[in-house]
Design a protein around this motif. Structure first.
Motif, PDB file in Angstrom:
ATOM      1  N   LEU A   1       3.345 -10.357   5.213  1.00 61.22           N
ATOM      2  CA  LEU A   1       2.724  -9.130   4.712  1.00 61.22           C
ATOM      3  C   LEU A   1       1.200  -9.264   4.692  1.00 61.22           C
ATOM      4  CD1 LEU A   1       5.117  -8.190   1.770  1.00 61.22           C
ATOM      5  CD2 LEU A   1       4.768  -6.885   3.873  1.00 61.22           C
ATOM      6  N   GLN A   2       0.729 -10.430   4.283  1.00 62.70           N
ATOM      7  CA  GLN A   2      -0.710 -10.679   4.253  1.00 62.70           C
ATOM      8  C   GLN A   2      -1.287 -10.607   5.670  1.00 62.70           C
ATOM      9  OE1 GLN A   2      -2.573 -11.227   1.420  1.00 62.70           O
ATOM     10  NE2 GLN A   2      -4.399 -11.187   2.688  1.00 62.70           N
ATOM     11  N   ALA A   3      -0.607 -11.247   6.603  1.00 65.66           N
ATOM     12  CA  ALA A   3      -1.074 -11.268   7.993  1.00 65.66           C
ATOM     13  C   ALA A   3      -1.096  -9.861   8.596  1.00 65.66           C
ATOM     14  CB  ALA A   3      -0.196 -12.186   8.836  1.00 65.66           C
ATOM     15  N   GLU A   4      -0.160  -9.019   8.192  1.00 64.81           N
ATOM     16  CA  GLU A   4      -0.075  -7.653   8.722  1.00 64.81           C
ATOM     17  C   GLU A   4      -0.951  -6.668   7.935  1.00 64.81           C
ATOM     18  OE1 GLU A   4       1.680  -6.652  11.453  1.00 64.81           O
ATOM     19  OE2 GLU A   4       2.139  -8.763  11.796  1.00 64.81           O
ATOM     20  N   GLY A   5      -1.588  -7.161   6.870  1.00 63.69           N
ATOM     21  CA  GLY A   5      -2.425  -6.283   6.053  1.00 63.69           C
ATOM     22  C   GLY A   5      -1.644  -5.339   5.168  1.00 63.69           C
ATOM     23  N   GLU A   6      -0.400  -5.688   4.862  1.00 64.66           N
ATOM     24  CA  GLU A   6       0.462  -4.812   4.063  1.00 64.66           C
ATOM     25  C   GLU A   6       0.764  -5.354   2.675  1.00 64.66           C
ATOM     26  OE1 GLU A   6       3.970  -3.825   6.269  1.00 64.66           O
ATOM     27  OE2 GLU A   6       2.835  -3.261   8.045  1.00 64.66           O
ATOM     28  N   LYS A   7       0.261  -6.546   2.368  1.00 64.70           N
ATOM     29  CA  LYS A   7       0.597  -7.179   1.088  1.00 64.70           C
ATOM     30  C   LYS A   7       0.124  -6.342  -0.100  1.00 64.70           C
ATOM     31  CE  LYS A   7       0.232 -11.398  -1.582  1.00 64.70           C
ATOM     32  NZ  LYS A   7      -0.356 -12.729  -1.683  1.00 64.70           N
ATOM     33  N   GLN A   8      -1.087  -5.816  -0.017  1.00 64.92           N
ATOM     34  CA  GLN A   8      -1.655  -5.023  -1.111  1.00 64.92           C
ATOM     35  C   GLN A   8      -0.769  -3.819  -1.424  1.00 64.92           C
ATOM     36  OE1 GLN A   8      -4.318  -5.768  -2.873  1.00 64.92           O
ATOM     37  NE2 GLN A   8      -4.700  -3.868  -3.956  1.00 64.92           N
ATOM     38  N   ASP A   9      -0.364  -3.103  -0.401  1.00 61.95           N
ATOM     39  CA  ASP A   9       0.448  -1.907  -0.587  1.00 61.95           C
ATOM     40  C   ASP A   9       1.811  -2.244  -1.191  1.00 61.95           C
ATOM     41  OD1 ASP A   9       1.079   0.889  -0.352  1.00 61.95           O
ATOM     42  OD2 ASP A   9       2.239   0.409   1.448  1.00 61.95           O
ATOM     43  N   ILE A  10       2.478  -3.253  -0.643  1.00 64.27           N
ATOM     44  CA  ILE A  10       3.813  -3.624  -1.147  1.00 64.27           C
ATOM     45  C   ILE A  10       3.722  -4.189  -2.564  1.00 64.27           C
ATOM     46  CG2 ILE A  10       5.763  -5.215  -0.805  1.00 64.27           C
ATOM     47  CD1 ILE A  10       5.778  -2.842   1.132  1.00 64.27           C
TER      48      ILE A  10
ATOM     49  N   ARG B   1       5.729 -10.366 -14.833  1.00 67.99           N
ATOM     50  CA  ARG B   1       4.602 -11.266 -15.113  1.00 67.99           C
ATOM     51  C   ARG B   1       3.769 -11.483 -13.853  1.00 67.99           C
ATOM     52  NH1 ARG B   1       8.873 -14.306 -17.933  1.00 67.99           N
ATOM     53  NH2 ARG B   1       8.546 -13.986 -20.168  1.00 67.99           N
ATOM     54  N   SER B   2       4.435 -11.686 -12.735  1.00 68.07           N
ATOM     55  CA  SER B   2       3.711 -11.861 -11.470  1.00 68.07           C
ATOM     56  C   SER B   2       2.921 -10.607 -11.118  1.00 68.07           C
ATOM     57  CB  SER B   2       4.688 -12.194 -10.335  1.00 68.07           C
ATOM     58  OG  SER B   2       5.308 -13.426 -10.568  1.00 68.07           O
ATOM     59  N   ALA B   3       3.523  -9.442 -11.335  1.00 67.21           N
ATOM     60  CA  ALA B   3       2.830  -8.181 -11.065  1.00 67.21           C
ATOM     61  C   ALA B   3       1.631  -8.014 -12.000  1.00 67.21           C
ATOM     62  CB  ALA B   3       3.798  -7.003 -11.221  1.00 67.21           C
ATOM     63  N   PHE B   4       1.807  -8.391 -13.257  1.00 67.16           N
ATOM     64  CA  PHE B   4       0.715  -8.337 -14.234  1.00 67.16           C
ATOM     65  C   PHE B   4      -0.442  -9.228 -13.770  1.00 67.16           C
ATOM     66  CE2 PHE B   4      -1.531 -10.210 -17.785  1.00 67.16           C
ATOM     67  CZ  PHE B   4      -1.801  -9.147 -18.626  1.00 67.16           C
ATOM     68  N   ASP B   5      -0.111 -10.465 -13.389  1.00 70.15           N
ATOM     69  CA  ASP B   5      -1.147 -11.400 -12.939  1.00 70.15           C
ATOM     70  C   ASP B   5      -1.884 -10.847 -11.719  1.00 70.15           C
ATOM     71  OD1 ASP B   5      -0.377 -13.071 -15.001  1.00 70.15           O
ATOM     72  OD2 ASP B   5       0.811 -14.398 -13.724  1.00 70.15           O
ATOM     73  N   TRP B   6      -1.118 -10.277 -10.771  1.00 74.60           N
ATOM     74  CA  TRP B   6      -1.742  -9.690  -9.583  1.00 74.60           C
ATOM     75  C   TRP B   6      -2.667  -8.533  -9.951  1.00 74.60           C
ATOM     76  CZ3 TRP B   6      -0.981  -4.549  -8.355  1.00 74.60           C
ATOM     77  CH2 TRP B   6      -1.673  -4.114  -7.224  1.00 74.60           C
ATOM     78  N   ALA B   7      -2.235  -7.701 -10.888  1.00 78.27           N
ATOM     79  CA  ALA B   7      -2.982  -6.486 -11.219  1.00 78.27           C
ATOM     80  C   ALA B   7      -4.407  -6.789 -11.671  1.00 78.27           C
ATOM     81  CB  ALA B   7      -2.247  -5.684 -12.290  1.00 78.27           C
TER      82      ALA B   7
ATOM     83  N   GLY C   1      -6.322  -6.684  -7.123  1.00 80.71           N
ATOM     84  CA  GLY C   1      -5.305  -5.959  -7.866  1.00 80.71           C
ATOM     85  C   GLY C   1      -5.729  -4.562  -8.294  1.00 80.71           C
ATOM     86  N   ASP C   2      -4.955  -4.017  -9.207  1.00 70.25           N
ATOM     87  CA  ASP C   2      -5.167  -2.668  -9.708  1.00 70.25           C
ATOM     88  C   ASP C   2      -5.111  -2.722 -11.235  1.00 70.25           C
ATOM     89  OD1 ASP C   2      -4.973  -0.022 -10.536  1.00 70.25           O
ATOM     90  OD2 ASP C   2      -3.594   0.550  -8.933  1.00 70.25           O
TER      91      ASP C   2
END
Length: 177
Positions: A53-62, A100-106, A111-112
């Motif tokens: 996903l990172q390589a395709e530039g889609e990680k942020q969206d997913i 928790r992982s989503a929280f850390d990413w945000a 993140g957002d």
């Protein structure tokens, strides 16, 4: 599942076909809970998928879609209660782990933070129901402060952890062993 991965280009049918292939290759764990079937990607394939996903530039969206989905799961479940002191089900544990992982990413630079605040507000009830009061307080404090902090979120998180630890020491300083 479709709340996270389906869009105009990726249909429900193609997602189902992909999951069938992953299950056939034993890369996805399948659990049956009454009429509900739950699928969980194993850790190694999950890491590989994130790299792709990172390589395709889609990680942020997913990642953002996943965080929104988890937030909605906890918002939906906020009316439910878990008996205090009861064992936490493995399903709740996995969902909390993902949240928790989503929280850390945000609260990372990519993140957002607003989504992180939304997720936290929906997560509070589950953490309290599960008796995870300290974690609830910590994540709530972080979510309320981090969107206003400039710099690395990890450094701010360490600062808040230090503050929290000091408050606990003061709170329990009068208690003798």
């Amino acid at each position: 599942m479709c709340a996270v991965v389906c869009d105009a280009e990726l249909t429900i049918g193609s997602v189902i076909c992909a999951i069938i292939e992953l299950v056939a290759k034993s890369l996805v764990n399948v659990e049956f809970d009454g009429p509900v079937t739950k699928y969980r990607l194993s850790e190694s394939p999950r890491e590989y998928a994130l790299e792709k996903l990172q390589a395709e530039g889609e990680k942020q969206d997913i990642t953002s879609r996943s965080a929104r989905y988890l937030s909605s799961c906890f918002q939906t479940r906020s009316g439910e209660t878990i008996r205090r002191g009861a064992d936490i089900s493995p399903d709740i544990r996995l969902t909390l782990h993902d949240a928790r992982s989503a929280f850390d990413w945000a609260f990372t630079p990519d993140g957002d933070p607003l989504l992180g605040v939304e997720l936290t507000s929906n997560l509070v009830g589950a953490l309290l129901d599960c008796g995870m009061i300290e974690e609830c307080c910590m994540r709530t404090a972080l979510a309320s402060a981090l969107p206003h902090v400039r710099g690395l979120a990890s450094e701010s998180a360490e600062l808040w952890q230090d503050v929290w630890d000091r408050l606990k020491v003061r709170k329990f300083a009068h208690v003798k062993d």
